[in-house]
Design an enzyme around this catalytic site. Structure first.
Site, mmCIF file in Angstrom:
data_model
loop_
_atom_site.group_PDB
_atom_site.id
_atom_site.type_symbol
_atom_site.label_atom_id
_atom_site.label_comp_id
_atom_site.label_asym_id
_atom_site.label_seq_id
_atom_site.Cartn_x
_atom_site.Cartn_y
_atom_site.Cartn_z
ATOM 1 N N HIS A 40 35.467 -42.069 120.984
ATOM 2 C CA HIS A 40 35.070 -40.739 120.822
ATOM 3 C C HIS A 40 35.917 -40.225 121.773
ATOM 4 O O HIS A 40 35.638 -38.322 121.798
ATOM 5 C CB HIS A 40 33.334 -40.106 119.806
ATOM 6 C CG HIS A 40 32.663 -41.701 119.318
ATOM 7 N ND1 HIS A 40 33.696 -41.772 118.678
ATOM 8 C CD2 HIS A 40 32.236 -42.274 119.272
ATOM 9 C CE1 HIS A 40 32.796 -42.526 117.241
ATOM 10 N NE2 HIS A 40 32.347 -43.347 118.610
ATOM 11 N N HIS A 86 34.886 -51.135 114.074
ATOM 12 C CA HIS A 86 33.860 -50.491 114.818
ATOM 13 C C HIS A 86 32.660 -51.571 113.635
ATOM 14 O O HIS A 86 32.849 -51.842 112.483
ATOM 15 C CB HIS A 86 33.267 -48.998 113.719
ATOM 16 C CG HIS A 86 34.409 -48.584 115.297
ATOM 17 N ND1 HIS A 86 34.360 -48.114 116.589
ATOM 18 C CD2 HIS A 86 35.510 -47.696 114.540
ATOM 19 C CE1 HIS A 86 35.375 -47.405 116.527
ATOM 20 N NE2 HIS A 86 35.999 -46.955 115.802
ATOM 21 N N ARG A 111 30.334 -38.866 116.248
ATOM 22 C CA ARG A 111 30.890 -40.191 116.302
ATOM 23 C C ARG A 111 31.670 -40.298 115.273
ATOM 24 O O ARG A 111 32.992 -40.973 115.017
ATOM 25 C CB ARG A 111 29.720 -41.274 116.094
ATOM 26 C CG ARG A 111 28.910 -42.206 117.261
ATOM 27 C CD ARG A 111 28.016 -42.695 116.064
ATOM 28 N NE ARG A 111 27.058 -43.315 117.110
ATOM 29 C CZ ARG A 111 26.633 -43.756 118.531
ATOM 30 N NH1 ARG A 111 27.348 -43.856 118.896
ATOM 31 N NH2 ARG A 111 25.484 -43.422 119.487
ATOM 32 N N ASN A 156 38.008 -51.889 119.983
ATOM 33 C CA ASN A 156 36.592 -51.477 119.419
ATOM 34 C C ASN A 156 36.098 -51.398 120.927
ATOM 35 O O ASN A 156 35.694 -51.665 121.886
ATOM 36 C CB ASN A 156 35.300 -52.435 118.856
ATOM 37 C CG ASN A 156 34.595 -51.391 118.592
ATOM 38 O OD1 ASN A 156 34.485 -50.524 119.111
ATOM 39 N ND2 ASN A 156 33.343 -52.472 117.970
ATOM 40 N N SER A 163 29.836 -50.685 113.096
ATOM 41 C CA SER A 163 28.790 -49.423 112.116
ATOM 42 C C SER A 163 29.661 -48.322 111.454
ATOM 43 O O SER A 163 31.080 -48.550 111.793
ATOM 44 C CB SER A 163 27.992 -48.780 113.074
ATOM 45 O OG SER A 163 28.798 -48.244 113.820
ATOM 46 N N TYR A 184 24.484 -52.437 115.442
ATOM 47 C CA TYR A 184 25.462 -53.652 114.658
ATOM 48 C C TYR A 184 25.080 -54.963 114.878
ATOM 49 O O TYR A 184 26.007 -55.677 115.704
ATOM 50 C CB TYR A 184 25.220 -53.377 116.868
ATOM 51 C CG TYR A 184 26.121 -52.121 116.986
ATOM 52 C CD1 TYR A 184 26.875 -51.322 117.301
ATOM 53 C CD2 TYR A 184 24.966 -50.853 117.777
ATOM 54 C CE1 TYR A 184 27.554 -50.160 117.407
ATOM 55 C CE2 TYR A 184 25.079 -49.532 118.225
ATOM 56 C CZ TYR A 184 26.656 -48.929 117.698
ATOM 57 O OH TYR A 184 26.612 -47.728 118.601
ATOM 58 N N ASP A 186 46.622 -42.964 124.882
ATOM 59 C CA ASP A 186 47.857 -43.051 124.728
ATOM 60 C C ASP A 186 48.384 -44.713 125.329
ATOM 61 O O ASP A 186 49.412 -44.705 125.674
ATOM 62 C CB ASP A 186 48.022 -41.875 126.381
ATOM 63 C CG ASP A 186 47.661 -40.709 125.965
ATOM 64 O OD1 ASP A 186 47.776 -40.884 125.006
ATOM 65 O OD2 ASP A 186 47.359 -39.452 126.622
HETATM 66 C C1 DHK Z 1 30.814 -48.933 119.162
HETATM 67 C C2 DHK Z 1 30.088 -48.303 119.827
HETATM 68 O O1 DHK Z 1 29.408 -49.068 121.239
HETATM 69 C C3 DHK Z 1 29.899 -47.395 119.743
HETATM 70 O O2 DHK Z 1 29.395 -45.817 121.094
HETATM 71 C C4 DHK Z 1 30.405 -46.473 118.600
HETATM 72 C C5 DHK Z 1 30.931 -48.639 117.402
HETATM 73 C C6 DHK Z 1 30.299 -47.256 117.379
HETATM 74 C C7 DHK Z 1 30.927 -50.273 116.775
HETATM 75 O O3 DHK Z 1 30.015 -49.459 115.708
HETATM 76 O O4 DHK Z 1 31.095 -50.954 116.558
HETATM 77 O O5 DHK Z 1 29.884 -45.268 118.063
#
Ligand code: DHK
Length: 144
Positions: free
Chosen positions: A81, A101, A112, A75, A103, A23, A88
C-alpha cells in the site's frame, strides 16, 4: 525448468501467530514447503525469500530478474500500500508476476484497498489464504 521466485514482505514471517483469524494458522515455512512441493510436479523450481526490509526485497527482485527467473509470486505485506520503489523494482525486473494476499484486502480497512503493485502485475489473488500462492504458481507454470 522454470525458476519462480516466492517473495514475502514485512511481518509475513509471523504467519501462524499473527492474527490467525485474518491470515490463517499456516506458517510461512509451511507455505514455502507447499509451494516448493507443488513446483516439483509442474516442472518448476521455487526459490523463497522473506524480509522485513524493503531494500532487501528490492535487491532480491533485481537478482531474480538478472539471473533469468521466469516468474515472481509476491506478497509485499504492508508495502503493498506504500512502496513505489517495490513497484518500480517489479517493473524493472521484467518478470511475469502475481500479487498474492492471504486476506481479502478489499473487505478490510480503506487504506488496504489501494495496492501500488496491482497495476503492474499480471494477476492478483486476494482472500484465498495460503491457497492463493498455489494458484499463482499454477498460473505462472502454465502461462508465458
Ligand atoms: C499482508 C499484510 O501484511 C498486510 O499489510 C496487507 C496482506 C495484506 C495479506 O493479506 O496477505 O494489507
Amino acid at each position: 525448468m522454470k525458476k519462480i521466485g516466492l517473495l514475502n514482505g514485512p511481518n509475513l514471517d509471523r504467519l501462524g501467530k499473527r492474527e490467525p483469524e485474518v491470515y490463517g494458522s499456516v506458517t510461512l515455512d509451511e507455505i514455502e514447503d507447499k509451494v516448493k512441493n507443488k513446483a516439483a510436479s509442474c516442472d518448476c523450481e521455487v526459490d523463497a525469500f522473506q524480509s522485513n526490509h524493503e531494500g532487501a526485497l528490492i535487491d532480491k527482485i533485481h537478482e531474480w530478474g538478472d539471473v533469468g527467473f521466469s516468474g515472481l509470486i509476491l506478497n509485499p505485506g504492508g508495502l503493498t500500500h506504500t512502496s513505489v520503489a517495490l513497484r518500480d523494482a517489479v517493473v524493472a525486473s521484467g518478470l511475469r508476476s502475481v500479487e498474492v494476499h492471504l486476506s481479502n484486502i478489499h473487505a478490510r480497512e480503506d487504506f488496504r484497498h489501494r495496492s501500488l503493485v496491482s497495476g503492474i502485475v499480471d494477476a492478483v489473488v486476494a482472500g484465498m489464504g495460503h491457497h492463493g500462492y498455489m494458484s499463482a504458481l499454477r498460473y505462472l507454470s502454465e502461462e508465458g
